[in-house]
Design a protein around this motif. Structure first.
Motif, PDB file in Angstrom:
ATOM      1  N   GLY A  52       0.866  -1.304   0.013  1.00 45.97           N
ATOM      2  CA  GLY A  52      -0.058  -0.050  -0.057  1.00 45.97           C
ATOM      3  C   GLY A  52       0.800   1.200   0.023  1.00 45.97           C
ATOM      4  N   TYR A  53       0.069   2.235  -0.317  1.00 45.08           N
ATOM      5  CA  TYR A  53       0.903   3.606  -0.390  1.00 45.08           C
ATOM      6  C   TYR A  53       0.185   4.694   0.548  1.00 45.08           C
ATOM      7  CZ  TYR A  53       2.549   0.951  -4.546  1.00 45.08           C
ATOM      8  OH  TYR A  53       2.748  -0.195  -5.398  1.00 45.08           O
ATOM      9  N   PHE A  54       1.273   5.911   0.766  1.00 48.96           N
ATOM     10  CA  PHE A  54       0.668   6.761   1.564  1.00 48.96           C
ATOM     11  C   PHE A  54      -0.836   7.291   1.032  1.00 48.96           C
ATOM     12  CE2 PHE A  54       5.000   6.781   3.246  1.00 48.96           C
ATOM     13  CZ  PHE A  54       4.906   6.234   4.637  1.00 48.96           C
ATOM     14  N   ASP A  55      -0.724   7.499  -0.476  1.00 45.26           N
ATOM     15  CA  ASP A  55      -1.972   7.971  -0.943  1.00 45.26           C
ATOM     16  C   ASP A  55      -2.924   7.375  -1.106  1.00 45.26           C
ATOM     17  OD1 ASP A  55      -0.911  10.548  -1.744  1.00 45.26           O
ATOM     18  OD2 ASP A  55       0.376   9.672  -3.464  1.00 45.26           O
ATOM     19  N   ASP A  56      -2.999   5.987  -0.765  1.00 45.03           N
ATOM     20  CA  ASP A  56      -4.137   5.294  -0.612  1.00 45.03           C
ATOM     21  C   ASP A  56      -4.967   5.565   0.456  1.00 45.03           C
ATOM     22  OD1 ASP A  56      -3.027   3.681  -2.573  1.00 45.03           O
ATOM     23  OD2 ASP A  56      -2.397   1.832  -1.317  1.00 45.03           O
ATOM     24  N   GLU A  57      -6.130   5.375   0.209  1.00 46.03           N
ATOM     25  CA  GLU A  57      -7.327   6.097   1.291  1.00 46.03           C
ATOM     26  C   GLU A  57      -7.224   5.165   2.387  1.00 46.03           C
ATOM     27  OE1 GLU A  57     -12.018   6.981   1.729  1.00 46.03           O
ATOM     28  OE2 GLU A  57     -11.445   6.434  -0.301  1.00 46.03           O
ATOM     29  N   LEU A  58      -7.190   5.354   3.623  1.00 41.76           N
ATOM     30  CA  LEU A  58      -7.406   4.668   4.764  1.00 41.76           C
ATOM     31  C   LEU A  58      -8.641   4.599   5.237  1.00 41.76           C
ATOM     32  CD1 LEU A  58      -4.522   6.489   6.985  1.00 41.76           C
ATOM     33  CD2 LEU A  58      -4.553   4.220   5.686  1.00 41.76           C
ATOM     34  N   THR A  59      -9.281   3.381   4.895  1.00 38.02           N
ATOM     35  CA  THR A  59     -10.807   3.196   5.089  1.00 38.02           C
ATOM     36  C   THR A  59     -11.204   2.584   6.485  1.00 38.02           C
ATOM     37  OG1 THR A  59     -10.381   0.934   4.055  1.00 38.02           O
ATOM     38  CG2 THR A  59     -11.155   2.865   2.510  1.00 38.02           C
ATOM     39  N   ASP A  60     -10.067   2.144   7.273  1.00 39.43           N
ATOM     40  CA  ASP A  60     -10.443   1.926   8.505  1.00 39.43           C
ATOM     41  C   ASP A  60     -10.228   2.761   9.669  1.00 39.43           C
ATOM     42  OD1 ASP A  60     -10.917  -1.105   7.670  1.00 39.43           O
ATOM     43  OD2 ASP A  60      -8.833  -1.221   7.599  1.00 39.43           O
ATOM     44  N   PHE A  61     -10.363   2.321  10.917  1.00 44.81           N
ATOM     45  CA  PHE A  61     -10.435   3.334  11.927  1.00 44.81           C
ATOM     46  C   PHE A  61      -9.450   2.532  13.019  1.00 44.81           C
ATOM     47  CE2 PHE A  61     -14.437   5.060  10.451  1.00 44.81           C
ATOM     48  CZ  PHE A  61     -14.291   6.330  10.403  1.00 44.81           C
ATOM     49  N   TYR A  62      -8.427   3.329  13.379  1.00 40.28           N
ATOM     50  CA  TYR A  62      -7.269   2.541  14.137  1.00 40.28           C
ATOM     51  C   TYR A  62      -7.336   3.437  15.663  1.00 40.28           C
ATOM     52  CZ  TYR A  62      -5.851   1.219   9.633  1.00 40.28           C
ATOM     53  OH  TYR A  62      -5.720   0.546   8.397  1.00 40.28           O
ATOM     54  N   HIS A  63      -6.712   2.351  16.627  1.00 39.36           N
ATOM     55  CA  HIS A  63      -6.872   2.886  17.951  1.00 39.36           C
ATOM     56  C   HIS A  63      -5.237   3.510  17.914  1.00 39.36           C
ATOM     57  CE1 HIS A  63      -9.710  -0.549  18.408  1.00 39.36           C
ATOM     58  NE2 HIS A  63     -10.129   0.410  19.391  1.00 39.36           N
ATOM     59  N   GLY A  64      -4.433   2.986  17.244  1.00 43.50           N
ATOM     60  CA  GLY A  64      -3.120   3.531  17.091  1.00 43.50           C
ATOM     61  C   GLY A  64      -2.543   3.331  15.639  1.00 43.50           C
ATOM     62  N   TRP A  66       1.694   3.376  13.995  1.00 42.01           N
ATOM     63  CA  TRP A  66       3.258   3.273  14.089  1.00 42.01           C
ATOM     64  C   TRP A  66       3.528   3.880  12.644  1.00 42.01           C
ATOM     65  CZ3 TRP A  66       5.995   2.712  18.206  1.00 42.01           C
ATOM     66  CH2 TRP A  66       7.461   2.502  17.944  1.00 42.01           C
ATOM     67  N   VAL A  67       4.093   4.999  12.809  1.00 40.73           N
ATOM     68  CA  VAL A  67       4.814   5.643  11.560  1.00 40.73           C
ATOM     69  C   VAL A  67       6.218   5.899  11.882  1.00 40.73           C
ATOM     70  CG1 VAL A  67       4.393   7.618   9.993  1.00 40.73           C
ATOM     71  CG2 VAL A  67       2.439   6.736  11.274  1.00 40.73           C
ATOM     72  N   ASN A  68       6.835   4.913  11.931  1.00 41.63           N
ATOM     73  CA  ASN A  68       8.256   5.054  11.983  1.00 41.63           C
ATOM     74  C   ASN A  68       9.298   5.235  10.892  1.00 41.63           C
ATOM     75  OD1 ASN A  68      10.228   4.751  14.493  1.00 41.63           O
ATOM     76  ND2 ASN A  68      10.915   2.784  13.581  1.00 41.63           N
ATOM     77  N   PHE A  69       9.815   6.543  10.824  1.00 37.88           N
ATOM     78  CA  PHE A  69      10.657   6.771   9.708  1.00 37.88           C
ATOM     79  C   PHE A  69      10.236   6.379   8.487  1.00 37.88           C
ATOM     80  CE2 PHE A  69      12.669   6.784  13.789  1.00 37.88           C
ATOM     81  CZ  PHE A  69      13.396   8.002  13.820  1.00 37.88           C
ATOM     82  N   SER A  70       8.935   6.708   8.027  1.00 43.33           N
ATOM     83  CA  SER A  70       8.614   6.534   6.740  1.00 43.33           C
ATOM     84  C   SER A  70       8.105   7.620   6.120  1.00 43.33           C
ATOM     85  CB  SER A  70       7.423   5.091   6.931  1.00 43.33           C
ATOM     86  OG  SER A  70       6.280   5.610   7.751  1.00 43.33           O
ATOM     87  N   LEU A  71       7.274   8.474   6.873  1.00 46.23           N
ATOM     88  CA  LEU A  71       6.814   9.615   6.146  1.00 46.23           C
ATOM     89  C   LEU A  71       8.020  10.641   5.744  1.00 46.23           C
ATOM     90  CD1 LEU A  71       3.350  10.453   7.935  1.00 46.23           C
ATOM     91  CD2 LEU A  71       3.862   9.835   5.613  1.00 46.23           C
ATOM     92  N   LEU A  72       9.105  10.304   6.231  1.00 44.81           N
ATOM     93  CA  LEU A  72      10.102  11.516   6.069  1.00 44.81           C
ATOM     94  C   LEU A  72      10.510  11.194   4.224  1.00 44.81           C
ATOM     95  CD1 LEU A  72      13.016   9.257   5.801  1.00 44.81           C
ATOM     96  CD2 LEU A  72      13.013   9.587   8.234  1.00 44.81           C
ATOM     97  N   HIS A  73      10.061  10.063   3.731  1.00 45.58           N
ATOM     98  CA  HIS A  73      10.055   9.884   2.303  1.00 45.58           C
ATOM     99  C   HIS A  73       9.219  10.675   1.400  1.00 45.58           C
ATOM    100  CE1 HIS A  73      13.406   7.138   3.284  1.00 45.58           C
ATOM    101  NE2 HIS A  73      12.620   6.549   4.288  1.00 45.58           N
ATOM    102  N   VAL A  74       8.313  11.515   2.181  1.00 45.51           N
ATOM    103  CA  VAL A  74       7.473  12.279   1.082  1.00 45.51           C
ATOM    104  C   VAL A  74       7.571  13.745   1.130  1.00 45.51           C
ATOM    105  CG1 VAL A  74       5.685  10.518   1.415  1.00 45.51           C
ATOM    106  CG2 VAL A  74       5.704  12.489   2.883  1.00 45.51           C
ATOM    107  N   SER A  75       7.280  14.574   0.281  1.00 44.40           N
ATOM    108  CA  SER A  75       7.428  15.831   0.152  1.00 44.40           C
ATOM    109  C   SER A  75       6.584  16.477   1.305  1.00 44.40           C
ATOM    110  CB  SER A  75       6.854  16.436  -1.391  1.00 44.40           C
ATOM    111  OG  SER A  75       5.480  16.263  -1.268  1.00 44.40           O
TER     112      SER A  75
END
Length: 170
Positions: A52-64, A66-75
């Motif tokens: 999956g990709y960051f641009d994919d829609e998040l269709t679920d709801f989350y209690h938590g 973990w975004v660990n050094f991954s979003l640093l790869h986007v503008s």
């Protein structure tokens, strides 16, 4: 986090953290853009990892999350969009961990991987603009922060919260 909390591992890599979440009694949703990383997560830890990709829609709801050094790869424009999307996918009392590298500007490394760097003040401004309210930040070697809708703490607090949840302490 409650027992059986659903946790998005956004940029899961080989699935190490998702496996730890699973072992702690949570329900991880491991996702990565790399087919190779997803294959590793599936084969090594038997996780239900998905491409999956960051641009994919998040269709679920989350209690938590973990975004660990991954979003640093986007503008930066994409970063803002993804934070807003994550805020909408988080349950009101949810928490998420964000690992980033501090600095200024954008660059590619020797492997041509793209990085965007933020100073702490800029990062906190972007987090607040996405709907989160910052309560506290402690920086360290990992430059990780725990983010709640309307709150921020440290990775140490994240681990303490997980331990308390496992012991049934509210």
């Amino acid at each position: 986090l409650p027992k059986q909390a659903r946790v998005l591992d956004w940029g899961c890599g080989p699935g190490t953290h998702s496996k730890q979440m699973l072992d702690a009694g949570f329900v991880p949703d491991p996702m990565d853009a790399s087919v190779e990383m997803v294959t590793l997560a599936r084969e090594k830890y038997a996780l239900d990892a998905r491409v999956g990709y960051f641009d994919d829609e998040l269709t679920d709801f989350y209690h938590g999350a973990w975004v660990n050094f991954s979003l640093l790869h986007v503008s930066q424009p994409a970063f803002i969009r993804h934070l807003s999307q994550l805020f909408k996918a988080m349950m009101p009392d949810g928490i998420f961990h964000l690992g980033m590298k501090r600095g200024i500007g954008e660059k590619r490394d020797k492997l041509q991987r793209y990085y965007t760097f933020y100073e702490t003040s800029e990062l906190t401004d972007l987090i607040e603009a996405s709907g989160f309210q910052i309560i506290d930040i402690e920086e360290g070697v990992g430059n990780s922060i725990l983010i709640k809708p309307n709150q921020i703490g440290t990775l140490t607090e994240t681990l303490a919260a997980i331990e308390m949840a496992q012991k049934g302490i509210p």
